[in-house]
Design a protein around this motif. Structure first.
Motif, PDB file in Angstrom:
ATOM      1  N   GLY A  65      -3.725  59.090 -28.041  1.00  0.00           N
ATOM      2  CA  GLY A  65      -4.222  58.512 -26.827  1.00  0.00           C
ATOM      3  C   GLY A  65      -5.793  58.272 -26.991  1.00  0.00           C
ATOM      4  N   CYS A  66      -6.260  57.629 -28.152  1.00  0.00           N
ATOM      5  CA  CYS A  66      -7.652  57.498 -28.419  1.00  0.00           C
ATOM      6  C   CYS A  66      -7.753  56.246 -29.131  1.00  0.00           C
ATOM      7  CB  CYS A  66      -8.428  58.633 -29.007  1.00  0.00           C
ATOM      8  SG  CYS A  66      -8.006  58.765 -30.773  1.00  0.00           S
ATOM      9  N   ALA A  67      -8.795  55.341 -28.846  1.00  0.00           N
ATOM     10  CA  ALA A  67      -8.976  54.345 -29.703  1.00  0.00           C
ATOM     11  C   ALA A  67      -9.523  54.448 -31.092  1.00  0.00           C
ATOM     12  CB  ALA A  67      -9.942  53.187 -28.901  1.00  0.00           C
ATOM     13  N   LEU A  68      -9.141  53.807 -32.171  1.00  0.00           N
ATOM     14  CA  LEU A  68      -9.629  53.941 -33.452  1.00  0.00           C
ATOM     15  C   LEU A  68     -11.061  53.976 -33.428  1.00  0.00           C
ATOM     16  CD1 LEU A  68      -8.993  54.103 -36.533  1.00  0.00           C
ATOM     17  CD2 LEU A  68      -8.958  51.961 -36.378  1.00  0.00           C
ATOM     18  N   ILE A  69     -11.609  52.945 -32.706  1.00  0.00           N
ATOM     19  CA  ILE A  69     -13.228  52.789 -32.588  1.00  0.00           C
ATOM     20  C   ILE A  69     -13.801  54.363 -32.046  1.00  0.00           C
ATOM     21  CG2 ILE A  69     -13.326  51.581 -30.417  1.00  0.00           C
ATOM     22  CD1 ILE A  69     -15.576  50.901 -33.632  1.00  0.00           C
ATOM     23  N   ASP A  70     -13.264  54.880 -31.122  1.00  0.00           N
ATOM     24  CA  ASP A  70     -13.726  55.948 -30.585  1.00  0.00           C
ATOM     25  C   ASP A  70     -13.651  57.034 -31.713  1.00  0.00           C
ATOM     26  OD1 ASP A  70     -14.285  54.739 -28.075  1.00  0.00           O
ATOM     27  OD2 ASP A  70     -12.344  55.321 -27.370  1.00  0.00           O
ATOM     28  N   LEU A  71     -12.731  57.164 -32.272  1.00  0.00           N
ATOM     29  CA  LEU A  71     -12.556  57.924 -33.559  1.00  0.00           C
ATOM     30  C   LEU A  71     -13.765  57.960 -34.538  1.00  0.00           C
ATOM     31  CD1 LEU A  71     -10.978  60.641 -34.749  1.00  0.00           C
ATOM     32  CD2 LEU A  71      -9.764  58.573 -36.044  1.00  0.00           C
ATOM     33  N   ILE A  72     -13.810  56.793 -34.824  1.00  0.00           N
ATOM     34  CA  ILE A  72     -14.863  56.339 -35.919  1.00  0.00           C
ATOM     35  C   ILE A  72     -16.417  56.713 -35.510  1.00  0.00           C
ATOM     36  CG2 ILE A  72     -15.892  54.429 -37.379  1.00  0.00           C
ATOM     37  CD1 ILE A  72     -13.066  53.387 -37.252  1.00  0.00           C
ATOM     38  N   GLN A  73     -16.368  56.345 -34.167  1.00  0.00           N
ATOM     39  CA  GLN A  73     -18.034  56.630 -33.585  1.00  0.00           C
ATOM     40  C   GLN A  73     -18.245  58.091 -33.665  1.00  0.00           C
ATOM     41  OE1 GLN A  73     -17.618  54.495 -29.895  1.00  0.00           O
ATOM     42  NE2 GLN A  73     -18.666  52.683 -30.829  1.00  0.00           N
ATOM     43  N   GLU A  74     -17.104  58.820 -33.074  1.00  0.00           N
ATOM     44  CA  GLU A  74     -17.266  60.191 -33.117  1.00  0.00           C
ATOM     45  C   GLU A  74     -17.526  60.797 -34.511  1.00  0.00           C
ATOM     46  OE1 GLU A  74     -14.972  64.446 -32.069  1.00  0.00           O
ATOM     47  OE2 GLU A  74     -13.940  62.573 -31.529  1.00  0.00           O
ATOM     48  N   PHE A  75     -16.745  60.336 -35.647  1.00  0.00           N
ATOM     49  CA  PHE A  75     -17.129  60.834 -36.821  1.00  0.00           C
ATOM     50  C   PHE A  75     -18.353  60.405 -37.362  1.00  0.00           C
ATOM     51  CE2 PHE A  75     -16.429  59.432 -41.556  1.00  0.00           C
ATOM     52  CZ  PHE A  75     -16.343  60.777 -41.968  1.00  0.00           C
ATOM     53  N   GLU A  76     -18.977  59.301 -37.234  1.00  0.00           N
ATOM     54  CA  GLU A  76     -20.130  58.881 -37.640  1.00  0.00           C
ATOM     55  C   GLU A  76     -21.278  59.768 -36.802  1.00  0.00           C
ATOM     56  OE1 GLU A  76     -21.489  56.662 -39.602  1.00  0.00           O
ATOM     57  OE2 GLU A  76     -19.555  56.489 -40.407  1.00  0.00           O
ATOM     58  N   SER A  77     -21.255  59.906 -35.399  1.00  0.00           N
ATOM     59  CA  SER A  77     -21.995  60.823 -34.560  1.00  0.00           C
ATOM     60  C   SER A  77     -21.984  62.358 -35.265  1.00  0.00           C
ATOM     61  CB  SER A  77     -21.509  60.910 -33.353  1.00  0.00           C
ATOM     62  OG  SER A  77     -22.376  61.853 -32.695  1.00  0.00           O
ATOM     63  N   SER A  78     -20.863  62.631 -35.610  1.00  0.00           N
ATOM     64  CA  SER A  78     -20.877  64.081 -36.295  1.00  0.00           C
ATOM     65  C   SER A  78     -21.470  64.249 -37.549  1.00  0.00           C
ATOM     66  CB  SER A  78     -19.320  64.488 -36.450  1.00  0.00           C
ATOM     67  OG  SER A  78     -18.655  64.685 -35.084  1.00  0.00           O
ATOM     68  N   LEU A  79     -21.506  62.959 -38.342  1.00  0.00           N
ATOM     69  CA  LEU A  79     -21.872  62.894 -39.832  1.00  0.00           C
ATOM     70  C   LEU A  79     -23.466  63.026 -39.550  1.00  0.00           C
ATOM     71  CD1 LEU A  79     -19.788  60.580 -41.809  1.00  0.00           C
ATOM     72  CD2 LEU A  79     -20.023  63.077 -41.890  1.00  0.00           C
ATOM     73  N   ASN A  80     -23.892  62.176 -38.511  1.00  0.00           N
ATOM     74  CA  ASN A  80     -25.392  62.069 -38.248  1.00  0.00           C
ATOM     75  C   ASN A  80     -25.964  63.567 -37.861  1.00  0.00           C
ATOM     76  OD1 ASN A  80     -25.539  59.421 -39.006  1.00  0.00           O
ATOM     77  ND2 ASN A  80     -25.248  58.754 -36.854  1.00  0.00           N
ATOM     78  N   LYS A  81     -25.258  64.283 -37.006  1.00  0.00           N
ATOM     79  CA  LYS A  81     -25.579  65.396 -36.620  1.00  0.00           C
ATOM     80  C   LYS A  81     -25.594  66.570 -37.764  1.00  0.00           C
ATOM     81  CE  LYS A  81     -23.960  65.015 -31.965  1.00  0.00           C
ATOM     82  NZ  LYS A  81     -22.997  65.497 -31.076  1.00  0.00           N
TER      83      LYS A  81
END
Length: 84
Positions: A65-81
């Protein structure tokens, strides 16, 4: 450069997938069944034994129930952190 499955970034990706599954209220069996796969499929994915291609990730997002783009953005944000 080491294979992606041996990089710490991959551990972050797997943690996000698992968290999204848990947040959706689905068990590994529920998720695997919704994807038309055996229960061991999600177990293998979350342990890093089985890799997913982009189409499979998109299918998994739909089940969760999530959008692929949201998953990718969360991944990128986690990588940055994490400093990657």
């Amino acid at each position: 450069m080491p294979k992606a499955i041996y990089r710490p970034e991959y551990d972050i990706f797997l943690a996000i997938l698992k968290a999204r599954r848990i947040d959706s209220g689905m068990t590994q069996a529920d998720c695997s069944h919704a994807l038309g796969r055996p229960q061991s499929f999600m177990s293998d994915v979350e342990r890093g034994v089985r890799r997913l291609d982009i189409i499979q990730i998109r299918d998994l997002c739909e089940v969760l129930g999530c959008a692929l783009i949201d998953l990718i953005q969360e991944f990128e944000s986690s990588l940055n952190k994490a400093g990657y």
